[in-house]
Design an enzyme around this catalytic site. Structure first.
Site, PDB file in Angstrom:
ATOM      1  N   MET A   1      64.400  -2.114  41.706  1.00 53.91           N
ATOM      2  CA  MET A   1      65.530  -2.854  42.241  1.00 53.91           C
ATOM      3  C   MET A   1      66.687  -1.912  42.441  1.00 53.91           C
ATOM      4  O   MET A   1      66.967  -1.080  41.603  1.00 53.91           O
ATOM      5  CB  MET A   1      65.955  -3.888  41.216  1.00 53.91           C
ATOM      6  CG  MET A   1      67.017  -4.785  41.700  1.00 53.91           C
ATOM      7  SD  MET A   1      66.362  -5.986  42.791  1.00 53.91           S
ATOM      8  CE  MET A   1      64.873  -6.430  41.940  1.00 53.91           C
ATOM      9  N   CYS A   2      67.370  -2.079  43.542  1.00 51.73           N
ATOM     10  CA  CYS A   2      68.557  -1.285  43.734  1.00 51.73           C
ATOM     11  C   CYS A   2      69.669  -2.214  44.174  1.00 51.73           C
ATOM     12  O   CYS A   2      69.429  -3.319  44.635  1.00 51.73           O
ATOM     13  CB  CYS A   2      68.342  -0.225  44.802  1.00 51.73           C
ATOM     14  SG  CYS A   2      67.025   0.929  44.388  1.00 51.73           S
ATOM     15  N   GLY A   3      70.894  -1.739  44.008  1.00 52.79           N
ATOM     16  CA  GLY A   3      72.038  -2.453  44.547  1.00 52.79           C
ATOM     17  C   GLY A   3      72.521  -1.679  45.753  1.00 52.79           C
ATOM     18  O   GLY A   3      72.788  -0.477  45.648  1.00 52.79           O
ATOM     19  N   ASN A  81      66.350  -1.026  49.496  1.00 53.44           N
ATOM     20  CA  ASN A  81      66.074  -1.742  48.258  1.00 53.44           C
ATOM     21  C   ASN A  81      64.733  -2.417  48.455  1.00 53.44           C
ATOM     22  O   ASN A  81      64.656  -3.527  48.962  1.00 53.44           O
ATOM     23  CB  ASN A  81      67.180  -2.779  48.004  1.00 53.44           C
ATOM     24  CG  ASN A  81      66.869  -3.665  46.815  1.00 53.44           C
ATOM     25  OD1 ASN A  81      66.118  -3.283  45.918  1.00 53.44           O
ATOM     26  ND2 ASN A  81      67.421  -4.853  46.807  1.00 53.44           N
TER      27      ASN A  81
END
Ligand SMILES: *[C@@H]1O[C@H](CO)[C@@H](O)[C@H](O)[C@H]1NC(C)=O
Ligand SMILES: *[C@@H]1O[C@H](CO)[C@@H](O)[C@H](O)[C@H]1NC(C)=O
Ligand SMILES: *[C@@H]1O[C@H](CO)[C@@H](O)[C@H](O)[C@H]1NC(C)=O
Ligand SMILES: *[C@@H]1O[C@H](CO)[C@@H](O)[C@H](O)[C@H]1NC(C)=O
Ligand SMILES: *[C@@H]1O[C@H](CO)[C@@H](O)[C@H](O)[C@H]1NC(C)=O
Ligand SMILES: *[C@@H]1O[C@H](CO)[C@@H](O)[C@H](O)[C@H]1NC(C)=O
Ligand SMILES: *[C@@H]1O[C@H](CO)[C@@H](O)[C@H](O)[C@H]1NC(C)=O
Ligand SMILES: *[C@@H]1O[C@H](CO)[C@@H](O)[C@H](O)[C@H]1NC(C)=O
Ligand SMILES: *[C@@H]1O[C@H](CO)[C@@H](O)[C@H](O)[C@H]1NC(C)=O
Length: 623
Positions: A1-3, A81
Site C-alpha cells: 500500500m502506498c499513499g 499504488n
C-alpha cells in the site's frame, strides 16, 4: 500500500509555493499508508501556466524500496499504488513501480498508455505525468481496489487534488471530496486547457472485448455519459477517437435457462448431496483458480532470505493476516492460504468483537420485527453478560469453531487467533480521531459500521491464547486478506433471495452484474483507505481477474441455488469447494453480515437504517 497525492494548479501566481497545499493532516494520513519512505517533488512550467506537485509515501512490499514519485531520464513522473499479480512480466525481486515506469516511458501515444493499463492484472491506482506531451494521466483498476479521491477548487487558482486519502472532514469547506469513479482512465492535456478558469478532462471508459459484446450490452453507438457530478468549471469529455482501455475480465454470462429446476427436495439437503462427479470437476476448477489467486497474494512478500548457514532460523511472525469471522468466505481463504504459505510461518486470524450492551426487553421486542435474516443466528439473551462473556458475539463464536476446523486440517500450522475486543469508549475515540476521515466521502450508517469494524480488525491489536495463557498480541502482517466479493458474485445476501423469488434467474443475474459494477464505490475504496491506514495492504482474492472471469462465465445456477435453504443455497459453489477442502461446519454457516456478527451495529443507535446518513461520522472534532 502506498499513499499518493498530486496537486495540479493552473495559472499559479508567482511566489505561491505548492508545497504548502498538502495540509499537515493529509500528509500524515498519506504517511500512515506508506511509512517507509516519503518524498515530494514539484514541477513548474510557467510558459504553459501550470504547476504540479507530487507527494509519494511508500510501504515497502517487494523488490528494493523504491522512493516515489519515480522519475525517468525524460522527466516523466510516476506515482503508483498497486500490485502487479499478472499480465506484465515481473520477477519476485523486481520493483513493480520501476517496471511500470519503464513501460510507460516507452509509450509515445495515448493508445500505448491505454494498452499498458489494459494488460496489468492486480489492484492499482496511478498518477502519471508525461513530460513531452504535458499530459497528466490517472485512474483506478477496473474494480477500484485502490482508493483515489479528487477535489476541484476554483478559489484563488484552479486546482485539482488527487489523493489516496483526504484530510479531515471539517476542513473541506465548499469543495467536497469524491471518489474518482473507477470507470476508466483520465487525461488532462496541460498544453490545451490551461486558461486558468476551466479544466477539461478526457475520459477513456473501460470497454469489453470483443467489441460486439459492447454493442449488444451497452449500445456503444450512443453517447456514453459521465455520470458523476463535477463542478461547472470542470468538463469531462470522451475523446472522439474511440480509444479505450480493455476490461481485464470476461463479461457476465447472462444466459438463463428456463428449464433449470432445483435437483433436490429442500427438506433433507446437505452440501455433499450436490457433489456429483460432474459437479466435482467444476468445483475443483473453481478451487484451482481461487487457489492461484491466493497464492499470488501471499507469496512475493519480503520474507527474510534465509542464508544457508542459518537455515534453521524460522520466522515466527506472520506475514499474512485474514479478516476472520469463521464464515465460509474467510475459512476458504484460510484453508487456501495454508496451502501456499511456508509451513513454519504462522497465519494471523483477525477476529473483532464489539462489547455487547444490556438491552431492555422492550427494545428487543421492537427490533426483531424488521430483521434481515443475515442479522441474527444466535439467541439474543443478555442475562449472562459480564466482563468476559460480553465479547462472545456471533462472529467470535463461529471464529473459534472455525479455528478448530483449521487446526484439524493442518495441526502443524501455527494459527494465531487474535481476539480483538472493542469497547464503546474506544470505538468513539478512534472514530473521532481517524476512522471518520478515512470513510469519507462515504457517509452512511453501514459505511460507519463496516469502516469501524474493519479498521479495528485490520489494526490487529488484541490477545492470543497460547498454551492456555492469554497474551497481548499485535499482528505485524502487512498483507490482510479479505473475503469481499464472494457474496456479490455468488449470491450470498438475503436480497438475492428476494430478487430470485420476485424475478427469477433473469433478475438475479442482472442484480449480480450490477453489484459487481458498483463494488468500487460501495466498498473497495473505503476498505482500502481503512486498512491502508495501518500501513498494511488489503488484498481481495475473490476479486482477482481470473476468479471473476471464471465465475462470470458460469451460468448463474452453477453459483447458487436459491430454492435451497439458507446456509446451503446461497454461495453453493463456494460451500462445495469448502467441503472439498476438508471444512465441515463452517461450510454451511448462513451469511451473517459483519456489522451484525461483530455486534457493532448494536452498540449505538438501534433505530437507524443502514442507508441513513450517519451523524457520528460528521460530528465536528470540537465536541
Ligand atoms: C517499513 O515501515 C514499517 C513501519 O514503520 C517498519 O516496521 C518496517 O521495518 C519498514 N520496512 C523497511 C524495509 O524499512
Ligand atoms: C529497484 O529500484 C532501485 C531504485 O530505483 C534500483 O536501485 C534497483 O536496482 C531496482 N531493483 C531491481 C531488482 O530492479
Ligand atoms: C479543452 O480543449 C478541448 C480540445 O481542444 C476543447 O474542445 C475544449 O473546449 C476545451 N475546454 C476548455 C474548458 O477550455
Ligand atoms: C483525441 O485523441 C487524438 C489522438 O491522440 C488527438 O489527436 C485528439 O486531439 C484528441 N481529441 C480531443 C478532443 O482531445
Ligand atoms: C422475534 O423473535 C422470536 C425468537 O426468534 C420469535 O419467536 C418471534 O416470533 C419474533 N417476533 C417477531 C415479531 O418476528
Ligand atoms: C437484559 O438486561 C436488562 C438491563 O439489565 C434487563 O432489564 C433485561 O430484563 C435483561 N433481559 C433479559 C432477557 O435478561
Ligand atoms: C460470567 O458469566 C459466565 C456465564 O454466566 C460465568 O460462567 C462466569 O463465571 C462469569 N464471569 C465473571 C467474571 O463474572
Ligand atoms: C475478549 O473477549 C473474550 C470473549 O470472546 C474473552 O474470553 C477475553 O478474555 C477477552 N479479552 C480481553 C482482553 O478482554
Ligand atoms: C453461459 O452459460 C451457458 C450455459 O452453461 C453456456 O452454454 C454458454 O456457453 C455460456 N456463455 C458464455 C459466454 O460463457
Amino acid at each position: 500500500m502506498c499513499g499518493i497525492c498530486c496537486i495540479l494548479v493552473l495559472a499559479p501566481q508567482e511566489g505561491v509555493s505548492t508545497h504548502d497545499i498538502v495540509g499537515k493532516d493529509m500528509f500524515e494520513s498519506l504517511q500512515r499508508r506508506g511509512p517507509n519512505c516519503s518524498q515530494q517533488l514539484s514541477k513548474e512550467v510557467p510558459e504553459l501556466g501550470y504547476n504540479i506537485f507530487l507527494s509519494g509515501h511508500v510501504l515497502h512490499m517487494r523488490g528494493c524500496l523504491n522512493p516515489q514519485p519515480l522519475q525517468d531520464t525524460q522527466g516523466n513522473l510516476l506515482l503508483w499504488n498497486g500490485e502487479i499479480f499478472g499480465g506484465i512480466e515481473i520477477g519476485p525481486e523486481a520493483n513493480d513501480t520501476l517496471i511500470i515506469l519503464q513501460h510507460l516511458s516507452s509509450c509515445k501515444n495515448e493508445e500505448s498508455i491505454l494498452s499498458v493499463f489494459s494488460t496489468i492484472q492486480g489492484p492499482w491506482t496511478f498518477i502519471y505525468y508525461q513530460a513531452f506531451s504535458h499530459c497528466l494521466w490517472f485512474g483506478r483498476d477496473f474494480f477500484g481496489r485502490r482508493s483515489l479521491l479528487w477535489q476541484f477548487k476554483n478559489a484563488e487558482n484552479l486546482c485539482l487534488t488527487l489523493t489516496s486519502v483526504s484530510q479531515s472532514v471539517s476542513k473541506c469547506g465548499n469543495f467536497p471530496w469524491q471518489e474518482v469513479p473507477a470507470c476508466g482512465l483520465y487525461k488532462i492535456d496541460l498544453q490545451k486547457n490551461t486558461s486558468g478558469n476551466a479544466l477539461a478532462i478526457s475520459w477513456y471508459p473501460w470497454k469489453y472485448r470483443p467489441i460486439e459484446y459492447e454493442f449488444k450490452t451497452f449500445h456503444l453507438g450512443e453517447e456514453v455519459q459521465f455520470i458523476e457530478e463535477v463542478p461547472s468549471f470542470v468538463s469531462v469529455f470522451l475523446n472522439g477517437s474511440k480509444l479505450f482501455p480493455i476490461v481485464p475480465i470476461t463479461p457476465m454470462n447472462y444466459s438463463v435457462c428456463e428449464t433449470h429446476t432445483s435437483s433436490c427436495e429442500a427438506s433433507s439437503v446437505n452440501v455433499e448431496s450436490f457433489l456429483s462427479d460432474e459437479k466435482k470437476i467444476l468445483v475443483h476448477k473453481f478451487i484451482n483458480v481461487l487457489s492461484e489467486s491466493v497464492r499470488r497474494r501471499v507469496l512475493f512478500l519480503p520474507r527474510c532470505q534465509i542464508p544457508t548457514s542459518s537455515q534453521f532460523t524460522i520466522s515466527t511472525k506472520a506475514k499474512v493476516a485474514i479478516l476472520f469471522s469463521g464464515g465460509v468466505d474467510s475459512m476458504v481463504l484460510a484453508a487456501l492460504a495454508d496451502h501456499h504459505i511456508p509451513q513454519d510461518e504462522p497465519i494471523d486470524l483477525l477476529n473483532v468483537a464489539f462489547k455487547q450492551q444490556k438491552t431492555s426487553t422492550k427494545q428487543k421486542k421492537k427490533s426483531n420485527a424488521s430483521r434481515a435474516p443475515e442479522e441474527e443466528t444466535v439467541q439474543d439473551d443478555n442475562s449472562s453478560l459480564n466482563e468476559t462473556t460480553s465479547f462472545n458475539v456471533p462472529d467470535r463464536i463461529t471464529g473459534l469453531s472455525g479455528l478448530k476446523e483449521l487446526q484439524i486440517i493442518n495441526p502443524a500450522r501455527k494459527w494465531n487467533f487474535i481476539e480483538i475486543n472493542i469497547t464503546l469508549e474506544e470505538l468513539k475515540e478512534m472514530r473521532q480521531q481517524r476512522i471518520r476521515n478515512l470513510v469519507q466521502p462515504l457517509d452512511t450508517v453501514l459505511d460507519d459500521s463496516i469502516g469501524c469494524a474493519v479498521w479495528f480488525a485490520a489494526r490487529g491489536i488484541g490477545t492470543r491464547t497460547s498454551n492456555g495463557e492469554i497474551q497481548p498480541y499485535t499482528s505485524s502482517a502487512k498483507v490482510v486478506l479479505t473475503g469481499i466479493g464472494a457474496d456479490e458474485q455468488l449470491a450470498g445476501y438475503s436480497r438475492h433471495r428476494v430478487c430470485y423469488q420476485t424475478s427469477g434467474f433473469e433478475g438475479l443475474v442482472k442484480e449480480l452484474g450490477m453489484e459487481l459494477g458498483r463494488i468500487s464505490s460501495r466498498n473497495l475504496g473505503r476498505d482500502d483507505r481503512v486498512i491502508g491506514d495501518h500501513g498494511k495492504e488489503a488484498r481481495f482474492p475473490f476479486l482477482d481477474e481470473a476468479v471473476v472471469s471464471f465465475l462470470n462465465a458460469l451460468p448463474v445456477w452453477e453459483k447458487a441455488d436459491l430454492t435451497l435453504p439458507r446456509g446451503i443455497g446461497e454461495k453453493l459453489l463456494l460451500r462445495m469447494a469448502a467441503k472439498e477442502l476438508g471444512l465441515t461446519a463452517s461450510a454451511v454457516l448462513p451469511k451473517r453480515a459483519m456489522q451484525f456478527g461483530s455486534r457493532i451495529a448494536k452498540m449505538e443507535n438501534h433505530k437507524e437504517k443502514a442507508s441513513d446518513k450517519c451523524n457520528r461520522l460528521l460530528q465536528s472534532s470540537i465536541d
